[in-house]
Scaffold this motif. Structure first.
Motif, PDB file in Angstrom:
ATOM      1  N   GLN A 227       0.822  -1.209   0.000  1.00 61.52           N
ATOM      2  CA  GLN A 227       0.000   0.000   0.000  1.00 61.52           C
ATOM      3  C   GLN A 227       0.862   1.269   0.000  1.00 61.52           C
ATOM      4  O   GLN A 227       0.525   2.242  -0.674  1.00 61.52           O
ATOM      5  CB  GLN A 227      -0.932  -0.014   1.214  1.00 61.52           C
ATOM      6  CG  GLN A 227      -1.998  -1.099   1.152  1.00 61.52           C
ATOM      7  CD  GLN A 227      -3.121  -0.854   2.133  1.00 61.52           C
ATOM      8  OE1 GLN A 227      -3.578   0.269   2.325  1.00 61.52           O
ATOM      9  NE2 GLN A 227      -3.578  -1.924   2.770  1.00 61.52           N
ATOM     10  N   ASN A 230       2.162   1.518  -3.560  1.00 62.31           N
ATOM     11  CA  ASN A 230       1.159   1.393  -4.628  1.00 62.31           C
ATOM     12  C   ASN A 230       1.473   0.255  -5.601  1.00 62.31           C
ATOM     13  O   ASN A 230       1.434   0.421  -6.828  1.00 62.31           O
ATOM     14  CB  ASN A 230       1.041   2.722  -5.394  1.00 62.31           C
ATOM     15  CG  ASN A 230       0.555   3.862  -4.517  1.00 62.31           C
ATOM     16  OD1 ASN A 230      -0.418   3.710  -3.790  1.00 62.31           O
ATOM     17  ND2 ASN A 230       1.239   4.988  -4.570  1.00 62.31           N
ATOM     18  N   LYS A 234      -2.472  -7.773  -4.174  1.00 60.38           N
ATOM     19  CA  LYS A 234      -3.155  -7.756  -2.883  1.00 60.38           C
ATOM     20  C   LYS A 234      -2.726  -8.971  -2.065  1.00 60.38           C
ATOM     21  O   LYS A 234      -2.127  -9.908  -2.585  1.00 60.38           O
ATOM     22  CB  LYS A 234      -4.675  -7.763  -3.080  1.00 60.38           C
ATOM     23  CG  LYS A 234      -5.219  -6.549  -3.821  1.00 60.38           C
ATOM     24  CD  LYS A 234      -6.724  -6.646  -3.998  1.00 60.38           C
ATOM     25  CE  LYS A 234      -7.279  -5.441  -4.740  1.00 60.38           C
ATOM     26  NZ  LYS A 234      -8.761  -5.544  -4.939  1.00 60.38           N
TER      27      LYS A 234
END
Length: 246
Positions: A227, A230, A234
């Protein structure tokens, strides 16, 4: 008609406080495959954070509480969605209890403790969860606790390979540490972040949509790096994968 296996679940701190849906999904899967699932609300931590930080007396107190919470002969198995916690119970606890009057009680409890995926594959002999579906590509991260402390390697892969719509892709150096290591990530932040970067970059080379593992602690560490930078991938606990699609 065979009786349902009676399973006590142990929910780790990370999952209890930050990812409760993973714990609920483990229950969902266990019930799906025919288990009678029970939860003791008195349970707390396994004591691993204190143990790893060198607070041995405090971790022993928590270990004794864990034994009190799970030593009753009311269940067939104790299952946790965390190889890290299972490794703590199987390995560190043995040293804690070996010179105490509770050692036999510990051994009787310890033989019933399993990580979620090894329980499904090695105990229940199940490698397919009915209805499990995830449309996407997945790469699997071998946590140090699963691979080195518990000897878990094939079980999660067999389960993932039988999820409808899922393609499993092996990343380079899948058995390399992600850099979390509990207090290691706090004491050696720059090294820990570099190890997370290496793990995520290896995962990205596969083109996978998800990094999947047995341990939320690893996934939380990797997701923080993903995160912050970026990155187009996931993280997902294997219990969440197996509970998807139904």
């Amino acid at each position: 008609m065979m009786a349902k296996p009676v399973v006590d679940i142990f929910i780790p701190c990370f999952i209890d406080q930050l990812y409760p849906e993973t714990g609920l999904n483990m229950v969902k899967v266990l019930e799906r495959v025919g288990c009678d699932v029970r939860y003791n609300p008195n349970q707390t931590c396994c004591g691993q954070p204190a143990y790893n930080a060198g607070f041995l007396d405090e971790s022993c107190q928590v270990a004794h509480k864990f034994l009190d919470d799970f030593s009753a002969e009311t269940s067939d198995y104790i299952v946790s969605p965390s190889a890290s916690c299972v490794g703590m119970v199987r390995n560190a606890y043995a040293d804690m209890f070996v010179t105490t009057s509770k050692f036999i009680n510990y051994r009787n409890m310890e033989r019933k403790v399993f990580e979620f995926t090894e329980f499904l594959v090695d105990v229940l002999l199940i490698d397919t969860v009915p209805g499990a579906r995830l449309d996407g590509t997945v790469t699997y991260h071998d946590s140090c606790s699963a691979l080195r402390e518990c000897g878990i390697k094939e079980a999660p892969r067999r389960l993932l390979q039988n999820v409808t719509g899922l393609q499993l892709l092996e990343m380079p150096e899948t058995d390399t540490c992600c850099g979390f290591g509990g207090t290691f990530a706090v004491k050696f932040e720059s090294i820990s972040v570099a190890m997370a970067e290496q793990k995520v970059e290896n995962a990205l080379t596969t083109g996978a949509n998800y990094i999947v593992s047995t341990d939320t602690s690893c996934l939380m560490h990797l997701d923080g790096y993903i995160q912050r930078n970026n990155k187009p991938i996931k993280t997902m606990h294997i219990a969440d994968v197996l509970a998807s699609g139904w």
